[in-house]
Enzyme design. Sequence first.
Site, PDB file in Angstrom:
ATOM      1  N   LYS A   1      60.768  53.290 -21.229  1.00 43.07           N
ATOM      2  CA  LYS A   1      59.746  53.614 -20.214  1.00 43.07           C
ATOM      3  C   LYS A   1      59.207  52.319 -19.582  1.00 43.07           C
ATOM      4  O   LYS A   1      59.084  52.212 -18.366  1.00 43.07           O
ATOM      5  CB  LYS A   1      58.608  54.369 -20.877  1.00 43.07           C
ATOM      6  N   ASN A   2      58.907  51.326 -20.442  1.00 43.63           N
ATOM      7  CA  ASN A   2      58.246  50.115 -19.938  1.00 43.63           C
ATOM      8  C   ASN A   2      59.195  49.141 -19.261  1.00 43.63           C
ATOM      9  O   ASN A   2      58.764  48.109 -18.751  1.00 43.63           O
ATOM     10  CB  ASN A   2      57.459  49.433 -21.065  1.00 43.63           C
TER      11      ASN A   2
ATOM     12  N   ARG B   1      48.522  53.659 -15.088  1.00 45.48           N
ATOM     13  CA  ARG B   1      48.121  52.299 -14.725  1.00 45.48           C
ATOM     14  C   ARG B   1      49.287  51.477 -14.220  1.00 45.48           C
ATOM     15  O   ARG B   1      49.109  50.539 -13.448  1.00 45.48           O
ATOM     16  CB  ARG B   1      47.537  51.538 -15.908  1.00 45.48           C
TER      17      ARG B   1
ATOM     18  N   CYS C   1      41.144  52.394 -19.800  1.00 44.85           N
ATOM     19  CA  CYS C   1      41.785  53.551 -20.412  1.00 44.85           C
ATOM     20  C   CYS C   1      41.342  53.565 -21.870  1.00 44.85           C
ATOM     21  O   CYS C   1      40.518  52.759 -22.292  1.00 44.85           O
ATOM     22  CB  CYS C   1      43.300  53.463 -20.298  1.00 44.85           C
TER      23      CYS C   1
ATOM     24  N   ARG D   1      41.386  46.777 -19.638  1.00 47.13           N
ATOM     25  CA  ARG D   1      42.662  46.540 -18.961  1.00 47.13           C
ATOM     26  C   ARG D   1      42.487  46.057 -17.516  1.00 47.13           C
ATOM     27  O   ARG D   1      42.920  46.689 -16.564  1.00 47.13           O
ATOM     28  CB  ARG D   1      43.525  47.787 -19.034  1.00 47.13           C
ATOM     29  N   PRO D   2      41.803  44.960 -17.322  1.00 45.37           N
ATOM     30  CA  PRO D   2      41.636  44.418 -15.964  1.00 45.37           C
ATOM     31  C   PRO D   2      42.980  43.964 -15.367  1.00 45.37           C
ATOM     32  O   PRO D   2      43.982  43.878 -16.083  1.00 45.37           O
ATOM     33  CB  PRO D   2      40.710  43.226 -16.190  1.00 45.37           C
TER      34      PRO D   2
ATOM     35  N   ASP E   1      42.965  41.049 -13.315  1.00 40.40           N
ATOM     36  CA  ASP E   1      42.611  39.762 -12.703  1.00 40.40           C
ATOM     37  C   ASP E   1      43.784  38.774 -12.689  1.00 40.40           C
ATOM     38  O   ASP E   1      43.957  38.018 -11.735  1.00 40.40           O
ATOM     39  CB  ASP E   1      41.393  39.151 -13.414  1.00 40.40           C
ATOM     40  N   LEU E   2      44.627  38.803 -13.724  1.00 34.74           N
ATOM     41  CA  LEU E   2      45.765  37.867 -13.746  1.00 34.74           C
ATOM     42  C   LEU E   2      46.769  38.213 -12.642  1.00 34.74           C
ATOM     43  O   LEU E   2      47.363  37.324 -12.025  1.00 34.74           O
ATOM     44  CB  LEU E   2      46.468  37.892 -15.101  1.00 34.74           C
TER      45      LEU E   2
ATOM     46  N   ASP F   1      52.478  48.059 -29.302  1.00 28.18           N
ATOM     47  CA  ASP F   1      52.837  49.464 -29.091  1.00 28.18           C
ATOM     48  C   ASP F   1      53.415  50.112 -30.335  1.00 28.18           C
ATOM     49  O   ASP F   1      53.682  51.311 -30.337  1.00 28.18           O
ATOM     50  CB  ASP F   1      53.852  49.595 -27.942  1.00 28.18           C
TER      51      ASP F   1
ATOM     52  N   ILE G   1      45.976  42.211 -29.184  1.00 27.01           N
ATOM     53  CA  ILE G   1      46.270  42.370 -27.752  1.00 27.01           C
ATOM     54  C   ILE G   1      45.222  43.211 -27.038  1.00 27.01           C
ATOM     55  O   ILE G   1      44.731  42.848 -25.979  1.00 27.01           O
ATOM     56  CB  ILE G   1      47.676  43.014 -27.549  1.00 27.01           C
TER      57      ILE G   1
ATOM     58  N   ARG H   1      54.002  61.497 -22.125  1.00 23.85           N
ATOM     59  CA  ARG H   1      54.075  60.383 -21.172  1.00 23.85           C
ATOM     60  C   ARG H   1      55.092  59.349 -21.632  1.00 23.85           C
ATOM     61  O   ARG H   1      55.664  58.626 -20.821  1.00 23.85           O
ATOM     62  CB  ARG H   1      52.705  59.702 -21.068  1.00 23.85           C
TER      63      ARG H   1
HETATM   64  C1  EPZ Z   1      52.249  46.583 -20.889  1.00 23.78           C
HETATM   65  O1  EPZ Z   1      50.941  46.854 -20.445  1.00 23.78           O
HETATM   66  C2  EPZ Z   1      52.774  47.892 -21.443  1.00 23.78           C
HETATM   67  N1  EPZ Z   1      52.808  48.904 -20.380  1.00 23.78           N
HETATM   68  C3  EPZ Z   1      51.870  48.372 -22.581  1.00 23.78           C
HETATM   69  O2  EPZ Z   1      52.446  49.562 -23.116  1.00 23.78           O
HETATM   70  C4  EPZ Z   1      51.863  47.294 -23.674  1.00 23.78           C
HETATM   71  O3  EPZ Z   1      50.994  47.679 -24.705  1.00 23.78           O
HETATM   72  C5  EPZ Z   1      51.402  45.954 -23.074  1.00 23.78           C
HETATM   73  O4  EPZ Z   1      52.246  45.595 -21.950  1.00 23.78           O
HETATM   74  C6  EPZ Z   1      51.459  44.810 -24.091  1.00 23.78           C
HETATM   75  O5  EPZ Z   1      52.773  44.664 -24.557  1.00 23.78           O
HETATM   76  C7  EPZ Z   1      53.850  48.895 -19.507  1.00 23.78           C
HETATM   77  O6  EPZ Z   1      54.729  48.044 -19.574  1.00 23.78           O
HETATM   78  C8  EPZ Z   1      53.857  49.977 -18.452  1.00 23.78           C
HETATM   79  P1  EPZ Z   1      49.327  43.182 -20.629  1.00 23.78           P
HETATM   80  P2  EPZ Z   1      50.135  45.723 -19.581  1.00 23.78           P
HETATM   81  O7  EPZ Z   1      49.060  42.833 -19.210  1.00 23.78           O
HETATM   82  O8  EPZ Z   1      51.085  45.005 -18.702  1.00 23.78           O
HETATM   83  C9  EPZ Z   1      44.798  41.815 -20.785  1.00 23.78           C
HETATM   84  C10 EPZ Z   1      52.464  51.772 -23.908  1.00 23.78           C
HETATM   85  O9  EPZ Z   1      51.932  52.301 -24.891  1.00 23.78           O
HETATM   86  N2  EPZ Z   1      44.931  41.600 -19.331  1.00 23.78           N
HETATM   87  O10 EPZ Z   1      50.406  42.452 -21.366  1.00 23.78           O
HETATM   88  O11 EPZ Z   1      48.954  46.378 -18.975  1.00 23.78           O
HETATM   89  C11 EPZ Z   1      44.936  43.283 -21.163  1.00 23.78           C
HETATM   90  O12 EPZ Z   1      43.690  43.933 -21.035  1.00 23.78           O
HETATM   91  C12 EPZ Z   1      51.676  50.780 -23.059  1.00 23.78           C
HETATM   92  O13 EPZ Z   1      53.652  51.969 -23.535  1.00 23.78           O
HETATM   93  C13 EPZ Z   1      43.881  41.001 -18.642  1.00 23.78           C
HETATM   94  O14 EPZ Z   1      42.846  40.658 -19.214  1.00 23.78           O
HETATM   95  O15 EPZ Z   1      49.654  44.754 -20.736  1.00 23.78           O
HETATM   96  C14 EPZ Z   1      45.386  43.195 -22.598  1.00 23.78           C
HETATM   97  O16 EPZ Z   1      44.259  42.983 -23.427  1.00 23.78           O
HETATM   98  C15 EPZ Z   1      50.242  50.633 -23.544  1.00 23.78           C
HETATM   99  N3  EPZ Z   1      44.015  40.787 -17.303  1.00 23.78           N
HETATM  100  C16 EPZ Z   1      46.270  41.944 -22.610  1.00 23.78           C
HETATM  101  O17 EPZ Z   1      45.898  41.192 -21.456  1.00 23.78           O
HETATM  102  C17 EPZ Z   1      45.162  41.136 -16.626  1.00 23.78           C
HETATM  103  O18 EPZ Z   1      45.243  40.894 -15.402  1.00 23.78           O
HETATM  104  C18 EPZ Z   1      47.762  42.232 -22.512  1.00 23.78           C
HETATM  105  O19 EPZ Z   1      47.952  43.117 -21.434  1.00 23.78           O
HETATM  106  C19 EPZ Z   1      46.214  41.737 -17.348  1.00 23.78           C
HETATM  107  C20 EPZ Z   1      46.083  41.959 -18.702  1.00 23.78           C
END
Ligand code: EPZ
Length: 427
Positions: free
Chosen positions: A22-23, A100, A124, A129-130, A132-133, A314, A336, A406
């Site tokens: 999925k991801n 998202r 969520c 889950r901002p 900003d990056l 995950d 995370i 999902r």
């Molecule tokens: C991806 O989410 C996956 N989703 C998530 O899977 C997975 O848990 C996550 O990566 C970590 O491996 C998809 O690929 C669709 P991140 P993502 O940006 O990209 C913070 C599932 O169950 N952050 O790596 O949203 C964030 O809040 C889902 O399949 C910021 O602060 O994850 C988190 O604490 C759940 N600012 C950390 O970084 C930002 O701009 C890592 O998030 C972006 C992220």
Amino acid sequence: MDRIRIKGGVALNGTIPISGAKNAALPLMAASLLTGEALTLSNLPHLVDISTMVQLLAELGVEVSMNGMTGGGHTGRVLTLTAGEPETATAPYDLVRKMRASVLVMGPLLARWGEARVSLPGGCAIGTRPIDLHLDAFKALGAEIELEEGYVYAKAPKGLKGAKILFPFVSVGATENAMMAACLADGETIIANAAREPEITDLANCLVAMGAEIDGIGTGTLAIRGKKALHAAHHTVIADRIETGTYAVAAAITGGDVTLANTQFELFGAVGDILLKTGATVEKTDAGVRIRRDTGPVKGADVMTEPYPGFPTDMQAQIMALLAVSNGASMITETIFENRFMHVPELCRMGADINVHGASAIVRGVKKLSGAQTMATDLRASVSLVLAGLAAKGDTIVNRVYHLDRGYERVEEKLAACGARVERLQD
Ligand code: EPZ
């Protein structure tokens, strides 16, 4: 609202086909916006999130045709996506709220059309889950960003310019958005502290097949030389390593012997290491990966979630279900997300002995869990309740199973094919 009932106590035996990831599929589908030519994706899983992404892309002017099944005996879907000129570059609130990952259309829209308007995804169940990056990366590439009425509006009327992007911490989605945007930027982009998940590598390989120029694939530093345009390609989505790990836990928690087909041993990584520590055996076979725990107890093990190649967040809820029935104590630390222990109270209602202290949970194994009515809160928490139900005494009902649909394709069928007494109850 569908529910799933599990009658625990059966050791799973047989073969489970693993679907496409999925991801990986979601960013790959968003990448179709980068070209006006056809992108064909094979081995797509049949999931609600994939259908939501199809709906969003259609609203953005992408013509989507489904070409039936992939060969090779598993049911991966084949989609061909051809992005015409969008009537709108807006990803609406009602779709982004549902999924998202919709935010992943921003980079491609901005790179190809010079503008993108996406509803802020909001938080969520597992955290705020901002994004900003993501926005900082677009600014580095020369985009102007405005926030209005809950939407983020990015524009780059003169196109994006290659830049050096250094992420303060690893973000999967931000890496994917930056990489896709950089593919059509003018000049070279360096992305430092990039995420290295296999899904990122899969996306990079697909972009290269579409004509992108990317060095450092699989490492934490990506170098992308922008192109004027990308072209048609055909890409097969990698196997889902989280689904692989989830069904490996199903075999281990029931004391069974299961072969996971259409997946790769190499995708196991840190999850395989922990499963070995808990007393399961993990072996590569011609048919895929064989997981057994048909002798000896589940042993305790300490787990800390980290970006790849560390233990994946995950898989945290799933491994907790296994450790809840170990013969020892385990410490699980979630680094995370700030709120990813919603499965704990539900597991405790099934008799688990788990105490959460901030980002860590102490899990003291119990001999047997007991079946109960449980409530799913998010995708991975819900599947951990199914796993616990497989090993529990008596019946477990998992409510709000839409969370499960999902991210897991036909979960009750795949488990029942290995002897599990599991059925979906339609209300
Ligand atoms: C991806 O989410 C996956 N989703 C998530 O899977 C997975 O848990 C996550 O990566 C970590 O491996 C998809 O690929 C669709 P991140 P993502 O940006 O990209 C913070 C599932 O169950 N952050 O790596 O949203 C964030 O809040 C889902 O399949 C910021 O602060 O994850 C988190 O604490 C759940 N600012 C950390 O970084 C930002 O701009 C890592 O998030 C972006 C992220």
